[in-house]
Design a protein around this motif. Structure first.
Motif, mmCIF file in Angstrom:
data_model
loop_
_atom_site.group_PDB
_atom_site.id
_atom_site.type_symbol
_atom_site.label_atom_id
_atom_site.label_comp_id
_atom_site.label_asym_id
_atom_site.label_seq_id
_atom_site.Cartn_x
_atom_site.Cartn_y
_atom_site.Cartn_z
ATOM 1 N N VAL A 93 0.843 -1.192 0.000
ATOM 2 C CA VAL A 93 0.000 0.000 0.000
ATOM 3 C C VAL A 93 0.881 1.245 0.000
ATOM 4 O O VAL A 93 1.755 1.415 0.857
ATOM 5 N N HIS A 95 -0.692 4.498 -0.650
ATOM 6 C CA HIS A 95 -1.519 5.614 -0.160
ATOM 7 C C HIS A 95 -2.943 5.112 0.029
ATOM 8 O O HIS A 95 -3.452 4.321 -0.762
ATOM 9 N N ARG A 96 -3.585 5.627 1.085
ATOM 10 C CA ARG A 96 -5.009 5.356 1.282
ATOM 11 C C ARG A 96 -5.660 6.567 1.923
ATOM 12 O O ARG A 96 -5.131 7.141 2.884
ATOM 13 N N ASP A 97 -6.808 6.979 1.370
ATOM 14 C CA ASP A 97 -7.627 8.012 1.998
ATOM 15 C C ASP A 97 -9.089 7.588 1.875
ATOM 16 O O ASP A 97 -9.377 6.406 1.649
ATOM 17 N N LEU A 101 -7.282 4.049 -2.953
ATOM 18 C CA LEU A 101 -6.288 3.103 -2.457
ATOM 19 C C LEU A 101 -5.271 2.941 -3.579
ATOM 20 O O LEU A 101 -5.607 2.472 -4.672
ATOM 21 N N VAL A 103 -1.662 1.281 -4.700
ATOM 22 C CA VAL A 103 -0.828 0.164 -4.286
ATOM 23 C C VAL A 103 0.295 -0.072 -5.286
ATOM 24 O O VAL A 103 0.260 0.414 -6.420
ATOM 25 N N TYR A 130 -8.953 -5.788 2.797
ATOM 26 C CA TYR A 130 -9.305 -4.545 3.469
ATOM 27 C C TYR A 130 -10.816 -4.371 3.645
ATOM 28 O O TYR A 130 -11.258 -3.297 4.043
ATOM 29 N N LEU A 135 -14.739 -1.697 -3.956
ATOM 30 C CA LEU A 135 -13.478 -1.286 -4.569
ATOM 31 C C LEU A 135 -13.485 -1.602 -6.063
ATOM 32 O O LEU A 135 -13.935 -2.661 -6.495
ATOM 33 N N ILE A 153 -12.368 3.569 -3.868
ATOM 34 C CA ILE A 153 -12.991 2.886 -2.732
ATOM 35 C C ILE A 153 -14.508 2.923 -2.803
ATOM 36 O O ILE A 153 -15.178 1.922 -2.514
#
Length: 316
Positions: A93, A95-97, A101, A103, A130, A135, A153
Motif C-alpha cells: 500500500v 496511499h489510502r484516503d 487506495l 498500491v 481490506y 473497490l 474505494i
C-alpha cells in the motif's frame, strides 16, 4: 443515467455475482433447465450445488431447484471458481484516503478478474484484505508489469477517477531495463499505430495514422544495459513493450516481443522489467495535487549479473 439494479446476492470470495437475463421465448420448465443449456460446461452436480448452496437468485431472493422459468426475468449466480496458481508476492500500500487506495502491484498479478485469473487478482485480493466490497480499478496494468495501481474505494466516485485516465489527465512515468543501442539517439519520441485484435494475445504495429506515442529517455547505463524512463502520452495495449522493441531495445523478460514465448503460469522467474513508477494528477473530488511514486525496483538493475546473459542476447 439508468441505475444498475443491485444484485440480490452478496459477494463471494470478493467477487460480485454474474447477472443473466432469461430469454423472452423458450420452453424450459425451470430456471435450472435453462441454466443447464446455457452453461454446458457446468456439470449437473455442480449446478444442483449452486441451487442448494443458495448461489442462484432473482430479485425476490435465492431460487429453489424447481423454480419455474420466467421469460425475461433476471437471475444472478456465483459460478464455481477455478483452481489458480497462487501469486506469491505481496501488494504494497502506497496511499489510502477516503476515496483512493494506491498500491504497488507485483509482477505476475492480474489487475481484475478475467480468464484464468479470478481470485489471484489485485482487485479481489484487496477487496478481501481490506473489507472494501465496492473497490474498483481506476485503470489497468498488464499482469506482468509491476508498479502503481489506483483503486477507487466508493462506487459513487468511480466515474470521476476513471475519467482522469480516459481524458489523459494523469501524468504517468514508467521505468524499464533493456539493452543499450549505441547508435540510438536519446531522448526520442516514438509514434506508431497499434492494433490489438480480440482473441490475439499480442498487439501489432500497422500502417496508418499514429494512435500511440511514447517519450523514451536513457537515465543511466552500465555494461550494455540501460535503465530507461518512459512517458506514454497514450495508453494502447502493450504500447511501451512494442515501442522499445521498435527501437531495437526490447525490455528484458518480455515473453511477447519481439518473439512470443510461452511461460507456465507457475513460473515466476525473470519477470518483465517494466515498472509503473509515477502517477500524478489533480484529485477530481478533493482538488488535491497527488504525485505517487512506486517503492519497487527492477531486479535486472539491482541484480545485474544474473540478467547479463539475457541482456547480451537481446543486444545482438
Amino acid at each position: 443515467m439508468r441505475r444498475k439494479t443491485p444484485a440480490p446476492l452478496p459477494q463471494r470470495f470478493g467477487l460480485d455475482p454474474a447477472r443473466m437475463r432469461l430469454p423472452e421465448t423458450g420452453s424450459w420448465p425451470t430456471v435450472r433447465a435453462h441454466l443447464a443449456d446455457r452453461l454446458p460446461l457446468v456439470t449437473p452436480a455442480v449446478l444442483d450445488a449452486m441451487f442448494t448452496e443458495r448461489r442462484i437468485a432473482d430479485l425476490r431472493g435465492p431460487l429453489e431447484l424447481d423454480a419455474p422459468y420466467v421469460p425475461g426475468a433476471v437471475v444472478w449466480f456465483h459460478r464455481e471458481l477455478p483452481i489458480e496458481v497462487p501469486v506469491p508476492f505481496p501488494i504494497g500500500v502506497v496511499h489510502r484516503d477516503d476515496h483512493l487506495l494506491v498500491v504497488d502491484k507485483p509482477h505476475f498479478l492480474a489487475t481484475i478478474p478475467r480468464g484464468k485469473h479470478i481470485q489471484e487478482t489485485a482487485l479481489v485480493k484487496l477487496r478481501r484484505q481490506y473489507d472494501l466490497p465496492d473497490l474498483s480499478a481506476a485503470h489497468r496494468l498488464d499482469r506482468v508489469t509491476a508498479g502503481l495501481m489506483m483503486f477507487v474505494i466508493n462506487r459513487a466516485d468511480r466515474g470521476a477517477y476513471q475519467t482522469l485516465f480516459r481524458d489523459r489527465l494523469v501524468h504517468k512515468e514508467y521505468e524499464a531495463v533493456a539493452p543499450v543501442n549505441p547508435g540510438l539517439v536519446l531522448p526520442t519520441t516514438v509514434r506508431s499505430r497499434i492494433l490489438k485484435e480480440r482473441g490475439v494475445i499480442t498487439a501489432q504495429e500497422v500502417d496508418g495514422p499514429p494512435n500511440a506515442e511514447t517519450e523514451v529517455e536513457l537515465l543511466e547505463q552500465r555494461d550494455g544495459l540501460g535503465r530507461y524512463r518512459l512517458r506514454p502520452k497514450t495508453g494502447r495495449t502493450h504500447q511501451l513493450r512494442l515501442h522499445l522493441t521498435r527501437l531495437g531495445i526490447p525490455i528484458l523478460g518480455d515473453d511477447f516481443y519481439p518473439v512470443l514465448t510461452e511461460r507456465p503460469l507457475d513460473d515466476f522467474t525473470r519477470p518483465l522489467q517494466l515498472l509503473a513508477r509515477t502517477l500524478g494528477f489533480t484529485d477530481p473530488i478533493t482538488g488535491q495535487e497527488h504525485r505517487f511514486s512506486s517503492r519497487l525496483t527492477l531486479a535486472a538493475w539491482t541484480d545485474y549479473p544474473s540478467w547479463a546473459s539475457d541482456a547480451s542476447r537481446r543486444s545482438r
